[in-house]
Motif scaffolding. Structure first.
Motif, PDB file in Angstrom:
ATOM      1  N   ARG A  58       0.826  -1.202   0.000  1.00  0.00           N
ATOM      2  CA  ARG A  58       0.000   0.000   0.000  1.00  0.00           C
ATOM      3  C   ARG A  58       0.865   1.259   0.000  1.00  0.00           C
ATOM      4  NH1 ARG A  58      -3.036   0.558   4.674  1.00  0.00           N
ATOM      5  NH2 ARG A  58      -2.083  -1.251   5.631  1.00  0.00           N
ATOM      6  N   THR A  59       1.929   1.238   0.774  1.00  0.00           N
ATOM      7  CA  THR A  59       2.828   2.385   0.825  1.00  0.00           C
ATOM      8  C   THR A  59       3.540   2.593  -0.497  1.00  0.00           C
ATOM      9  OG1 THR A  59       3.180   1.957   3.181  1.00  0.00           O
ATOM     10  CG2 THR A  59       4.762   3.411   2.084  1.00  0.00           C
ATOM     11  N   LYS A  60       3.975   1.508  -1.102  1.00  0.00           N
ATOM     12  CA  LYS A  60       4.662   1.579  -2.398  1.00  0.00           C
ATOM     13  C   LYS A  60       3.731   2.142  -3.469  1.00  0.00           C
ATOM     14  CE  LYS A  60       7.375  -1.304  -5.516  1.00  0.00           C
ATOM     15  NZ  LYS A  60       7.879  -2.660  -5.775  1.00  0.00           N
ATOM     16  N   ALA A  61       2.478   1.677  -3.496  1.00  0.00           N
ATOM     17  CA  ALA A  61       1.516   2.176  -4.481  1.00  0.00           C
ATOM     18  C   ALA A  61       1.233   3.663  -4.275  1.00  0.00           C
ATOM     19  CB  ALA A  61       0.221   1.369  -4.395  1.00  0.00           C
ATOM     20  N   ALA A  62       1.101   4.088  -3.026  1.00  0.00           N
ATOM     21  CA  ALA A  62       0.839   5.503  -2.751  1.00  0.00           C
ATOM     22  C   ALA A  62       2.024   6.371  -3.168  1.00  0.00           C
ATOM     23  CB  ALA A  62       0.535   5.687  -1.265  1.00  0.00           C
ATOM     24  N   LEU A  63       3.236   5.915  -2.892  1.00  0.00           N
ATOM     25  CA  LEU A  63       4.426   6.679  -3.296  1.00  0.00           C
ATOM     26  C   LEU A  63       4.564   6.734  -4.814  1.00  0.00           C
ATOM     27  CD1 LEU A  63       7.032   5.531  -0.642  1.00  0.00           C
ATOM     28  CD2 LEU A  63       6.020   7.787  -0.893  1.00  0.00           C
ATOM     29  N   GLU A  64       4.240   5.645  -5.508  1.00  0.00           N
ATOM     30  CA  GLU A  64       4.288   5.648  -6.974  1.00  0.00           C
ATOM     31  C   GLU A  64       3.294   6.636  -7.554  1.00  0.00           C
ATOM     32  OE1 GLU A  64       3.722   1.597  -8.129  1.00  0.00           O
ATOM     33  OE2 GLU A  64       5.824   1.068  -7.784  1.00  0.00           O
ATOM     34  N   ARG A  65       2.107   6.740  -6.957  1.00  0.00           N
ATOM     35  CA  ARG A  65       1.121   7.724  -7.425  1.00  0.00           C
ATOM     36  C   ARG A  65       1.646   9.140  -7.231  1.00  0.00           C
ATOM     37  NH1 ARG A  65      -2.768   4.301  -4.843  1.00  0.00           N
ATOM     38  NH2 ARG A  65      -2.654   5.686  -3.044  1.00  0.00           N
ATOM     39  N   LEU A  66       2.232   9.413  -6.059  1.00  0.00           N
ATOM     40  CA  LEU A  66       2.753  10.762  -5.797  1.00  0.00           C
ATOM     41  C   LEU A  66       3.899  11.117  -6.726  1.00  0.00           C
ATOM     42  CD1 LEU A  66       2.754  10.844  -1.895  1.00  0.00           C
ATOM     43  CD2 LEU A  66       1.314  12.163  -3.431  1.00  0.00           C
ATOM     44  N   VAL A  67       4.834  10.206  -6.883  1.00  0.00           N
ATOM     45  CA  VAL A  67       5.992  10.467  -7.738  1.00  0.00           C
ATOM     46  C   VAL A  67       5.561  10.559  -9.194  1.00  0.00           C
ATOM     47  CG1 VAL A  67       8.174   9.501  -8.558  1.00  0.00           C
ATOM     48  CG2 VAL A  67       7.643   9.490  -6.134  1.00  0.00           C
ATOM     49  N   GLY A  68       4.644   9.709  -9.604  1.00  0.00           N
ATOM     50  CA  GLY A  68       4.163   9.738 -10.979  1.00  0.00           C
ATOM     51  C   GLY A  68       3.498  11.058 -11.332  1.00  0.00           C
ATOM     52  N   SER A  69       2.690  11.585 -10.426  1.00  0.00           N
ATOM     53  CA  SER A  69       2.028  12.863 -10.701  1.00  0.00           C
ATOM     54  C   SER A  69       3.041  14.003 -10.717  1.00  0.00           C
ATOM     55  CB  SER A  69       0.934  13.130  -9.679  1.00  0.00           C
ATOM     56  OG  SER A  69       1.495  13.275  -8.392  1.00  0.00           O
TER      57      SER A  69
END
Length: 101
Positions: free
Chosen positions: A74-85
């Motif tokens: 869950r943490t990895k997915a949230a960080l990927e969303r933030l970095v991706g945006s």
């Protein structure tokens, strides 16, 4: 009436009533707490700073491997969303070669 003191009809007072704790000693921390916000916790005594032991119902055990993996994902997915945006916002909309032509 200097500073409005003694003016008729004025009944507000900033006098605090003296409160005592369980042992009968005066609680002077009420002076500090009188203007504090409702949810703010004021630590005015040493006993307020001392760590309290966890109650028997609290679970302080380490998480299992499954719970740890789930939290990691869950943490990895949230960080990927933030970095991706952030990366997509920093990308130029047109390439340099297209602009020069």
């Amino acid at each position: 009436f200097p500073l409005g003191m003694g003016r008729p009809g004025r009944k507000s007072s900033k006098v605090l009533s003296m409160r005592t704790d369980g042992s009968g000693q005066a609680r002077h921390d009420m002076v500090v707490q009188q203007h504090a916000k409702g949810g703010k916790r004021i630590q005015s005594r040493f006993t307020d700073l001392v760590e309290h032991r966890a109650e028997a119902g609290d679970s302080l055990a380490r998480p299992s491997a499954e719970e740890e993996a789930e939290t990691t994902n869950r943490t990895k997915a949230a960080l990927e969303r933030l970095v991706g945006s952030a990366v997509s916002a920093a990308r130029p909309t047109k390439l340099w070669n297209e602009q020069s032509e």
